[in-house]
Design a protein around this motif. Sequence first.
Motif, short mmCIF file in Angstrom:
data_model
loop_
_atom_site.label_atom_id
_atom_site.label_comp_id
_atom_site.label_asym_id
_atom_site.label_seq_id
_atom_site.Cartn_x
_atom_site.Cartn_y
_atom_site.Cartn_z
N LYS A 129 0.83 -1.21 0.00
CA LYS A 129 0.00 0.00 0.00
C LYS A 129 0.86 1.26 0.00
O LYS A 129 0.62 2.20 -0.76
N GLU A 130 1.88 1.28 0.83
CA GLU A 130 2.74 2.47 0.92
C GLU A 130 3.71 2.53 -0.26
O GLU A 130 3.95 3.61 -0.80
N ALA A 131 4.24 1.38 -0.69
CA ALA A 131 5.23 1.38 -1.77
C ALA A 131 4.61 1.83 -3.09
O ALA A 131 5.24 2.55 -3.86
N LYS A 132 3.36 1.43 -3.34
CA LYS A 132 2.78 1.73 -4.66
C LYS A 132 2.53 3.23 -4.86
O LYS A 132 2.42 3.69 -5.99
N LYS A 133 2.55 3.99 -3.77
CA LYS A 133 2.40 5.44 -3.88
C LYS A 133 3.60 6.05 -4.62
O LYS A 133 3.50 7.10 -5.23
N TYR A 134 4.75 5.39 -4.47
CA TYR A 134 5.99 5.98 -4.98
C TYR A 134 6.70 5.15 -6.04
O TYR A 134 7.69 5.60 -6.59
N MET A 135 6.21 3.94 -6.31
CA MET A 135 6.92 3.07 -7.26
C MET A 135 6.78 3.61 -8.67
O MET A 135 5.72 4.08 -9.06
N ASN A 136 7.86 3.50 -9.43
CA ASN A 136 7.84 3.91 -10.82
C ASN A 136 6.94 2.98 -11.63
O ASN A 136 6.55 1.91 -11.15
N GLU A 137 6.66 3.36 -12.85
CA GLU A 137 5.88 2.53 -13.76
C GLU A 137 6.54 1.16 -13.85
O GLU A 137 7.77 1.06 -13.81
N ASN A 138 5.78 0.11 -13.99
CA ASN A 138 6.30 -1.27 -14.04
C ASN A 138 6.96 -1.72 -12.73
O ASN A 138 7.80 -2.62 -12.75
N GLY A 139 6.61 -1.08 -11.63
CA GLY A 139 7.18 -1.45 -10.34
C GLY A 139 6.86 -2.91 -9.99
O GLY A 139 5.87 -3.48 -10.47
N SER A 140 7.72 -3.50 -9.15
CA SER A 140 7.57 -4.92 -8.83
C SER A 140 7.80 -5.18 -7.34
O SER A 140 8.75 -4.67 -6.76
N VAL A 141 6.89 -5.94 -6.74
CA VAL A 141 7.04 -6.33 -5.33
C VAL A 141 7.29 -7.83 -5.29
O VAL A 141 6.61 -8.60 -5.98
N VAL A 142 8.27 -8.25 -4.49
CA VAL A 142 8.58 -9.67 -4.35
C VAL A 142 8.62 -10.02 -2.87
O VAL A 142 9.12 -9.23 -2.05
N THR A 143 8.08 -11.18 -2.51
CA THR A 143 8.18 -11.64 -1.12
C THR A 143 8.75 -13.06 -1.11
O THR A 143 8.91 -13.69 -2.16
N LEU A 144 9.07 -13.55 0.07
CA LEU A 144 9.65 -14.90 0.20
C LEU A 144 8.70 -15.83 0.94
O LEU A 144 8.10 -15.45 1.95
N THR A 145 8.57 -17.04 0.40
CA THR A 145 7.69 -18.00 1.04
C THR A 145 8.37 -19.36 1.11
O THR A 145 9.55 -19.49 0.78
N TYR A 146 7.64 -20.36 1.60
CA TYR A 146 8.22 -21.70 1.77
C TYR A 146 7.14 -22.76 1.51
O TYR A 146 5.94 -22.52 1.72
N LEU A 147 7.59 -23.92 1.07
CA LEU A 147 6.72 -25.04 0.72
C LEU A 147 5.70 -25.41 1.81
O LEU A 147 4.64 -25.96 1.53
#
Length: 255
Positions: A129-147
């Motif tokens: 929510k906060e990052a998308k206010k400032y991310m450039n066009e084509n911005g990308s969010v990545v998180t880490l998960t596990y099986l």
Amino acid sequence: MNLEGKTYVIMGVANKRSLAWGAAQALDKAGAKIVFTSLSERFSKEIEKLASELEGDHDIIVECDVSKDEDVERAFKEINEKTGGFDGVLHAIAFANKEELKGGYSETSRDGFKLALDISAYSLAVVTKEAKKYMNENGSVVTLTYLGAERAMPNYNVMGVAKAALEASVRYLAFELGEEGMRVNAVSAGPIRTLSSSAVGEFKTILKEIEERAPLRRNVDQVEVGNAVAFLLSDFASGITGEVLHVDSGYSIMA
Ligand code: N5H
């Protein structure tokens, strides 16, 4: 991969064994600028020391406690002021009480459940929510998960439930942000010795099983996870969103 001119925010470096540190190394090698967030001064000092070993000049460290909405809001505002916008965020943050990472899942306390889900899953929503206010066009969010999000695994317990919520969050956030051309994905990493896994008693056995049964017959490391994160953050992955990419020597395909 050339990421010169790109800036990425990395949340969750604790020490040199962190998967987030593997991502920092990959992004640095590709020429990207990195901004780190840290939970407290203690981690900031460690990050400062580590960052000095990188090729690029990554001198921005911003404190951010994801358990507080106003802190996440302030941190991203500060990051924007210091960078003038950024191209993506790696969310590499999780927490569960030690007592709940052993024994039966039905023993999970209500408070322990809330804490694990809050820090490990809800935090991705507020960060996005906060990052998308400032991310450039084509911005990308990545998180880490596990099986353990997909399968019942001994001891993972409330973290498995939190990671399942995190993976579902990736899909809902991907749907929401897609309209603005932004992407949200997860990397499901094989087991790797880190600060968060250091307290796990049976870790050796888990690593051995991967060596015996995974298609590649070996474990993955921080650099391999970091490379996949860098790919998903980059425009090379421009057609990928809402995805969970397994970086696990192929273990998850096995019966
Ligand atoms: C099946 C397993 C083994 C059992 C479960 C391990 C789960 C680990 C994840 C959580 C995030 C670890 C955790 O919160 C530990 C804390 O209680 C204590 N540690 C800390 O407070 C340290 C100092 C800080 C830096 O740690 C955190 N998280 O803030 C899973 C493993 C085979 C794979 C694995 C280890 C997965 C995973 O999610 O990390």
